[in-house]
Motif scaffolding. Structure first.
Motif: not given
Length: 225
Positions: A147-150, A91-98
């Motif tokens: 998404i880009k901002g986060v 997921t998007t959240g998992k990608v950014l968290t990793m």
């Protein structure tokens, strides 16, 4: 006579107005300023050489920028998005968290990994976007911008809070020097030790933010403009 030492500024202004070669204009301005200040020619060349060596990392950045541009032109972003889309349960959240975990650890060990130009734009953002589209379909422009901002925020969090964990980082030395000027004696180790819980809090905050982002882009689904 002191005013004549500002002739270098005039040379730069005239050179830029005439759209002359930037490097040549700066070198001529530097040499002229040195000569009118009473320096000999070899001292001027030595000073220019030392300044170039101290800022050589900027040249490496420019080389990296051009390489990333070539890779983007040849489909790096599309490939990154496709690769992440082929993974299950991503997921998007998992990608950014990793990436947040990796970025924080890299900064804590002073490993030069990351950057908005080198990683976020060509890799992390397309991967996060691809994960979001895999789960929700085509996303709206507003959601893509979010998404880009986060993704950019994650880069800032990891770099800012992680680098102070490294005992010899510039940020730690700056804190130590500033406190010593105020009469507070601390060691780089004590500053780095205090930065560890702050980095952990930053990581937890980022995980929460990424989870909220995941809920936001999944709330309505994959609408597009």
């Amino acid at each position: 006579m002191v005013t004549i030492k500002l002739i270098g500024i005039i040379i730069i202004i005239i050179g830029f107005l005439l759209k002359l070669d930037t490097i040549a204009v700066v070198i001529v301005a530097g040499i002229t300023t040195g000569l009118v200040s009473g320096l000999d020619f070899f001292t001027i060349l030595s000073t220019l050489g030392e300044a170039f060596v101290k800022t050589r990392y900027m040249t490496l950045f420019l080389l990296t920028l051009s390489v990333v541009g070539i890779l983007e032109r040849n489909g790096l972003k599309e490939r990154a998005s496709k690769c992440i889309g082929d993974m299950k349960s991503i997921t998007t959240g998992k990608v950014l968290t990793m990436y947040m975990i990796i970025r924080t650890l890299a900064a804590a060990f002073s490993v030069r990994l990351g950057g908005h130009v080198q990683f976020i734009r060509p890799l992390i953002y397309p991967m996060a976007q691809g994960a979001g589209e895999k789960k929700n379909g085509a996303l709206s422009d507003d959601k893509n911008e979010t998404i880009k901002g986060v993704a950019c925020a994650v880069e800032n969090y990891g770099n800012f809070y992680g680098q102070n964990v490294f005992v010899a980082s510039a940020g730690v030395l700056l804190v130590v020097g500033t406190l010593q000027e105020l009469g507070i004696i601390v060691t780089p180790y004590s500053v780095s030790k205090a930065a560890i819980p702050v980095a952990i809090i930053g990581l937890i905050f980022s995980v929460i933010q990424n989870h909220m982002l995941e809920k936001k882009i999944s709330k309505i689904g994959g609408e597009s403009k």
